[in-house]
Design an enzyme around this catalytic site. Structure first.
Site, short mmCIF file in Angstrom:
data_model
loop_
_atom_site.label_atom_id
_atom_site.label_comp_id
_atom_site.label_asym_id
_atom_site.label_seq_id
_atom_site.Cartn_x
_atom_site.Cartn_y
_atom_site.Cartn_z
NE ARG A 35 -9.96 83.88 -31.09
CZ ARG A 35 -8.88 84.18 -31.79
NH1 ARG A 35 -8.01 83.26 -32.10
NH2 ARG A 35 -8.67 85.43 -32.19
CG ASP A 87 -1.63 88.53 -33.80
OD1 ASP A 87 -2.38 89.46 -34.13
OD2 ASP A 87 -1.86 87.80 -32.83
CE LYS A 94 -6.05 83.54 -38.73
NZ LYS A 94 -7.00 83.36 -37.61
#
Ligand code: FBP
Length: 559
Positions: A146, A206, A203
């Site tokens: 991340r 959620d 992508k």
């Protein structure tokens, strides 16, 4: 040789479907440009920040009868953010397109997410490597991370790594934050005449990276089907034993698309929708009263059991908590380098925070159980997000509903039994074998990403549309990343980010829940979707989500 399960062996052989417009081959494409685009909000600021990549047209591809040979290219690919089923197929589609364009082309995979391109950690893909990951779940082919790509130093390092490898195109597979990274990198490369294109792929399980051009992010289909299977199994258990209330938190950091889709697939007794909580300004107490009321009414019917679905991000949508968190984020940003705060024990930390927040927010913070306070003070992720997967909202609600029921008992308004189980479904679905839909969609997104590179584009998101039709009728193309951006506060400052798509309360998907939830609360209309099927009739194996079906049907009806 690695040992493989029977399903692994069979799935490796699956040949993903491509849209007819791409199936003619990567060297047989034409590209059509649409009109120039504007960002969804804050156009002037976004235009100023993305001087070189702003306002480009949407493009679509079609098969052409002319064959155009391709020069030799080296491309790099990054998997970024949370895992989502199908990531390996995006890479497989990209690899196949690139090798089809020119067998001498090379694909490099940066290891461990965006930090791989900064630090020069990479592998070169081979046929053998790709073939052993086709149609598998997970991101383990190169790993993910991340890291936020945003500083001059990071860009300079990435440039050097790309130049050393002769890379002239980078594909970033990620959600809204990671594609914001892609937009920043694309802009920086153009500004610095680097001659390196950047393409994103949508992508996230959620499902909140979507808009008029992107119908759904990949992974949502598989993850929701996996959670729906698990919720269906629990519904059956609850309905068999008739002794527990199951509170199930479902992943989806901000939006409740996952919760809504799972609710439509399983029809549980209670489904909370964060966006509705925010729109109706429901306080934590009113949510608790709503839940306790259903528990009590079911108890009167002799049903001391049920299922409640709770969105992962709920806490950030409850108005009084949302205001407090926003203030808390600024406070934590201020305290980032404050040694007396950092070294303080937990109670002192709570006191420091309590005194720094304004009186209203301070009251809200103080009223929360210690467990939730601790979880709210944990580090934000590199993009400034509260790590809601670590906040045990399901436990908070169980505790508060129980207290409310005890009060009701004293008033003679409730005479049931509230025995509970709590669950959190998130990691269970993020690395499942991709459904046929996700296997096809992802392969097409990756293949299409190379088409965008081949046509010289940069700062675009790979897009494949018409997804509720059979794959052959899907439409492939690209959408400028700046078109999806707006300004939002992160780490205490306004930054350009891709706008998240939240559940629309006047949309067909929420409406379906709204029309049915009163019935589902009391008359047990449970559905048991079972596990994802990969082989068999198309009506079972290639079904899309309820969300996509309803949204696309309503778009068609509006035409
Ligand atoms: P992305 O937005 O990166 O796709 O990740 C989504 C998500 O799965 C959320 O649903 C969840 O809140 C978060 O990742 C969990 O993050 P982590 O993997 O760091 O625990």
């Amino acid at each position: 040789m690695k040992e493989l399960s029977s399903l692994q062996i069979e799935r490796l052989k699956y040949q993903p479907k491509l849209p007819a417009s791409l199936a003619g081959g990567i060297n047989n494409l034409t590209m059509t440009e649409g009109n120039k685009t504007e960002s969804v909000k804050d156009a002037e600021q976004i235009k100023e920040l993305f001087k070189n990549t702003y306002g480009k047209p949407i493009v679509t591809f079609n098969t052409s009868t002319n064959t155009e040979a391709s020069g030799k290219r080296n491309i790099g690919v990054i998997l970024s953010g949370g895992q989502a089923p199908g990531g390996h197929n995006v890479i497989a589609g990209l690899y196949d397109a690139l090798k089809q364009a020119n067998p001498e082309n090379k694909l490099y995979g940066f290891l461990g997410g965006p930090s791989g391109i900064i630090d020069g950690n990479y592998i070169e893909f081979t046929d053998e490597k790709i073939n052993s990951y086709r149609n598998t779940g997970g991101f383990d082919i190169i790993g993910s991370g991340r890291t936020k790509l945003e500083t001059e130093e990071q860009f300079q390092k990435s440039l050097k790594v790309c130049k050393d490898l002769g890379i002239s195109g980078v594909v970033i597979i990620g959600g809204d934050d990671s594609n914001t990274n892609a937009a920043m990198l694309a802009e920086w490369f153009v500004k610095n005449n680097a001659d390196i294109q950047v393409i994103g792929c949508p992508k996230t399980i959620d499902g909140d990276l979507k808009n008029d051009q992107i119908e759904i992010s990949f992974g949502f289909d598989t993850a929701t089907k996996t959670y729906a299977e698990l919720v269906g199994n629990i519904l059956r258990d609850a309905n068999s034993a008739k002794k527990y209330w199951h509170f199930i938190k479902l992943m989806g950091r901000s939006a409740t698309h996952v919760g809504l889709e799972v609710a439509l697939q399983t029809q549980p007794n209670i489904t909370l929708i964060s966006e509705e909580v925010e729109a109706k300004k429901l306080s934590l107490n009113s949510i608790v009263n709503y839940m306790a009321d259903i528990v009590a009414k079911r108890a009167e019917m002799g049903k001391n059991f049920g299922i409640a679905l709770i969105p992962e991000g709920l806490i950030e949508f409850i108005p009084e908590i949302k205001a407090m968190i926003s203030n808390l984020n600024d406070t934590l940003a201020e305290l980032e380098n404050d040694a007396s705060y950092k070294n303080a024990d937990e109670n002192t930390k709570f006191d420091i925070i309590k005194n720094k927040l304004n009186s209203e927010d301070s009251k809200v913070f103080t009223s929360l159980p210690v467990m939730i306070k601790q979880q709210l003070l944990m580090d934000r992720d590199p993009h400034g997000n509260v790590q809601v997967s670590k906040i045990e909202t399901e436990k908070l609600l169980i505790e508060m509903v129980n207290t409310k029921l005890n009060e009701m008992k004293k008033e003679g308004k409730y005479n049931g039994k509230f025995s509970t189980q709590c669950h959190f479904f998130g990691y269970e679905g993020r690395c499942a074998f991709p459904s046929n839909f996700d296997a096809d969609y992802c392969y097409s997104l990756g293949y299409n990403a190379f088409a965008l590179i081949k046509f010289g584009l940069t700062g675009y998101l790979s897009s494949v549309k018409n997804l509720s039709l059979p794959a052959s009728q899907w439409v492939a193309g690209g959408v400028p990343l700046t078109m999806m951006m707006n300004m939002e506060k992160r780490h205490g400052a306004f930054k350009p980010v891709i706008k998240k798509a939240l559940v629309e309360l006047d949309g067909p998907v929420f409406k379906k829940l709204e029309q049915n939830r009163e019935i589902w609360a009391y008359q047990d209309k449970y559905l048991f979707p079972g596990s994802i099927q990969y082989f068999g009739p198309s009506s079972v194996c290639d079904l899309t989500t309820e969300t996509l079906k309803l949204e696309n049907a309503s778009k068609l009806a509006a035409v």
